[in-house]
Design an enzyme around this catalytic site. Structure first.
Site, PDB file in Angstrom:
ATOM      1  N   TRP A 100       0.859  -1.093   0.298  1.00  0.00           N
ATOM      2  CA  TRP A 100       0.025  -0.552  -0.201  1.00  0.00           C
ATOM      3  C   TRP A 100       0.673   1.115   0.067  1.00  0.00           C
ATOM      4  O   TRP A 100       0.508   2.450  -0.921  1.00  0.00           O
ATOM      5  CB  TRP A 100      -1.025   0.174   1.009  1.00  0.00           C
ATOM      6  CG  TRP A 100      -1.726  -0.721   0.676  1.00  0.00           C
ATOM      7  CD1 TRP A 100      -2.138  -2.038   1.844  1.00  0.00           C
ATOM      8  CD2 TRP A 100      -2.744  -0.993   0.104  1.00  0.00           C
ATOM      9  NE1 TRP A 100      -3.248  -3.370   1.493  1.00  0.00           N
ATOM     10  CE2 TRP A 100      -3.803  -2.887   0.221  1.00  0.00           C
ATOM     11  CE3 TRP A 100      -3.481  -0.065  -1.398  1.00  0.00           C
ATOM     12  CZ2 TRP A 100      -4.850  -2.711  -1.044  1.00  0.00           C
ATOM     13  CZ3 TRP A 100      -3.864  -0.453  -2.221  1.00  0.00           C
ATOM     14  CH2 TRP A 100      -4.936  -1.768  -1.648  1.00  0.00           C
TER      15      TRP A 100
ATOM     16  N   ASP B  65      -0.768   6.196   6.579  1.00  0.00           N
ATOM     17  CA  ASP B  65      -2.005   5.853   6.325  1.00  0.00           C
ATOM     18  C   ASP B  65      -3.271   4.525   7.188  1.00  0.00           C
ATOM     19  O   ASP B  65      -1.609   3.744   7.431  1.00  0.00           O
ATOM     20  CB  ASP B  65      -2.108   4.440   4.782  1.00  0.00           C
ATOM     21  CG  ASP B  65      -3.148   3.909   4.227  1.00  0.00           C
ATOM     22  OD1 ASP B  65      -3.949   4.237   4.811  1.00  0.00           O
ATOM     23  OD2 ASP B  65      -2.654   3.380   3.487  1.00  0.00           O
TER      24      ASP B  65
ATOM     25  N   LYS C 127     -12.146  -1.723   7.192  1.00  0.00           N
ATOM     26  CA  LYS C 127     -11.386  -2.360   8.283  1.00  0.00           C
ATOM     27  C   LYS C 127     -12.553  -2.945   9.508  1.00  0.00           C
ATOM     28  O   LYS C 127     -13.055  -4.058   9.854  1.00  0.00           O
ATOM     29  CB  LYS C 127     -10.527  -2.420   7.669  1.00  0.00           C
ATOM     30  CG  LYS C 127      -9.743  -2.972   6.110  1.00  0.00           C
ATOM     31  CD  LYS C 127      -8.979  -1.800   5.708  1.00  0.00           C
ATOM     32  CE  LYS C 127      -8.606  -1.977   4.555  1.00  0.00           C
ATOM     33  NZ  LYS C 127      -8.967  -3.067   3.717  1.00  0.00           N
TER      34      LYS C 127
HETATM   35  C1  LIG Z   1      -3.516  -0.386   4.304  1.00  0.00           C
HETATM   36  C2  LIG Z   1      -4.373   0.270   3.178  1.00  0.00           C
HETATM   37  N1  LIG Z   1      -4.462   1.916   2.122  1.00  0.00           N
HETATM   38  C3  LIG Z   1      -5.213   1.482   0.873  1.00  0.00           C
HETATM   39  C4  LIG Z   1      -5.853   0.887   0.956  1.00  0.00           C
HETATM   40  C5  LIG Z   1      -7.267   0.877  -0.377  1.00  0.00           C
HETATM   41  O1  LIG Z   1      -8.433   1.126   0.392  1.00  0.00           O
HETATM   42  P1  LIG Z   1      -9.112   1.687  -0.526  1.00  0.00           P
HETATM   43  O2  LIG Z   1      -9.501   0.090  -1.297  1.00  0.00           O
HETATM   44  O3  LIG Z   1     -10.287   2.242   0.473  1.00  0.00           O
HETATM   45  O4  LIG Z   1      -9.601   2.335  -1.566  1.00  0.00           O
HETATM   46  C6  LIG Z   1      -6.026  -0.960   1.416  1.00  0.00           C
HETATM   47  C7  LIG Z   1      -7.266  -1.391   0.848  1.00  0.00           C
HETATM   48  O5  LIG Z   1      -7.352  -2.013   1.800  1.00  0.00           O
HETATM   49  C8  LIG Z   1      -5.293  -0.898   2.750  1.00  0.00           C
HETATM   50  O6  LIG Z   1      -5.296  -1.830   3.183  1.00  0.00           O
END
Ligand SMILES: Cc1ncc(COP(=O)(O)O)c(C=O)c1O
Length: 428
Positions: free
Chosen positions: A167, A239, A263
């Site tokens: 991520w 994040d 989550k």
């Molecule tokens: C740590 C993290 N950041 C970003 C994201 C991306 O999130 P989204 O699908 O809400 O754009 C996720 C998705 O699983 C994630 O676990």
């Protein structure tokens, strides 16, 4: 006849049987349903306005638990059962308004009370200082990968990144379109199993901000502490999609905290951004209006139609977390659950393995492999037969992953651990 879960009834599940008087106990307004795909008699349903109390003053009977699995999905993930049941009883008629939350104007007094309470409960949970704004946005954390550089720096300014997983890597790739990026540390060479020691970080002196992913959902790597930003005018951005509200956080250490709700705190569709107010208002000119924090801040997250039902659900989760005693108590439960699982892995003497360095193992996402990888398919299938689902690891890393967010009950982890021991005994 077994009582149909009220949930399956509302979604018209083909297996649904006609609800018994028990599953209709909390419904008082007459209505008529035909179950789709079946020749059935019309069913009379009654709905009430108050989700928490029946006419006789008691709480609605949980009707769904016998039908539910332990869901170890990484997100969208399991939600607290009492929250789902509350939403279920609110669904038809929210607190006597005669409307579902899904039908309300986002500018009406009913929804305003919902979003304001959600924000104030979140502020209480995380002890968010008054100099921070809370924004309820859309587009997922992925949209913020662009929103952050667009709002916080100019195209020729630099952002430092510590990349501890996929991520963080995606955040860099998106930011590159809008600013200069400098990956000051990457765990890729170690297959994302570590967090660096902060002393070894060579931060740019002029970096506008330092970006981290506080919990890498796929790799199960979690920061237990946070680096201090070297540039005195810089700040830390995190994040927190997959560990949001899983433990207390000192918000004042960050310029921005952001994350998708799906989550730990609600359904997908809501993205929460907590941002220091002085960082708002200097977006790049090309910033689309929907990504401009100033617009959302000035309009209290109501510039356009927000994800109303999702925000309402987040509000129910925040209320539930407060009722549990707040984030210190929530963290204690999460430590206990994660401890059980990691201990089981350690005690298996190599039958199960967790690749992540011990000191940074995530409380939320526990990846593990089997020494005999050919057994992984069977493990996942057998676990599913016992009502434990979504244990397959992310396609990019393989193996298994148990996501044990706030809403995963201790009983779910205990059941998984017992299953792991049985499985090992069977295949020793
Ligand atoms: C740590 C993290 N950041 C970003 C994201 C991306 O999130 P989204 O699908 O809400 O754009 C996720 C998705 O699983 C994630 O676990």
């Amino acid at each position: 006849m077994a009582a149909a879960s009220a949930n399956s009834f509302l979604v018209g599940n083909n297996n649904t049987q006609i609800p018994t008087s028990q599953s209709l106990l909390h419904l008082t307004k007459p209505n008529t349903f035909h179950l789709p795909g079946k020749k059935t008699k019309p069913v009379s349903v009654r709905c009430v306005s108050s989700p928490t109390q029946l006419q006789d003053g008691s709480k609605p009977i949980p009707t769904g638990s016998q039908d539910r699995v332990f869901n170890f999905a990484a997100g969208p993930a399991t939600l607290p059962e009492n929250v789902l049941l509350k939403a279920q009883s609110d669904l038809y008629n929210w607190r006597g308004s005669g409307m579902s939350v899904m039908e309300m104007s986002h500018r009406g007094k009913e929804f305003l009370s919902i979003i304001q309470k959600a924000e104030s409960d979140l502020r209480q949970l995380l002890e968010i200082p008054s100099e921070y704004s809370v924004l309820f946005l859309q587009g997922g954390a992925t949209t913020q990968f662009a929103g952050l550089p667009l709002n916080l720096c100019k195209p020729d300014e630099t952002v430092d990144f510590v990349v501890t997983g996929s991520w963080g890597d995606k955040a860099v790739k998106e930011a590159k379109k809008y600013c200069k990026t400098n990956v000051i540390w990457s765990g890729k060479g170690d297959k994302y199993t570590k967090v660096p020691s902060f002393d070894e970080l060579e931060q740019s002196l002029d970096a506008k901000y330092l970006h981290i992913c506080a919990n890498e959902t796929i790799h199960g790597v979690e920061f237990k502490d946070y680096p201090v930003v070297r540039n005195p005018n810089g700040f830390l951005v995190a994040d927190m999609s997959s560990n949001f509200c899983s433990k207390p956080v000192d918000v004042s250490k960050f310029g921005v905290i952001y994350g998708g709700a799906q989550k730990n705190v609600g359904p997908s569709g809501v993205t929460i951004v907590i941002i220091r107010k002085d960082l708002i208002g200097d977006a790049q000119e090309i910033t689309p209006v929907m990504l401009d924090y100033k617009i959302h801040d000035e309009n209290s997250s109501l510039y356009n139609t927000p994800p109303c039902f999702g925000i309402y659900m987040c509000g129910l989760v925040f209320e539930d977390l407060l009722e549990q005693g707040g984030l210190k108590d929530v963290e204690r439960k999460n430590v206990r659950k994660a401890g059980l699982l990691y201990n089981a892995i350690e005690e298996s003497k190599g039958f199960y393995r967790c690749p992540v360095e011990k000191s940074v193992r995530s409380l939320m996402n526990v990846p593990f492999t089997l020494e005999r990888s050919e057994l992984e398919g069977e493990f996942i299938k057998e676990a599913a037969k016992e009502g434990m689902v979504q244990l397959k690891g992310h396609r990019s890393v393989g193996g298994m992953r148990a996501s044990i967010y706030n809403a995963m009950p201790l009983a779910g982890v205990e059941k998984l651990v017992a299953f792991m021991k049985d499985f090992q005994a069977k295949h020793a």
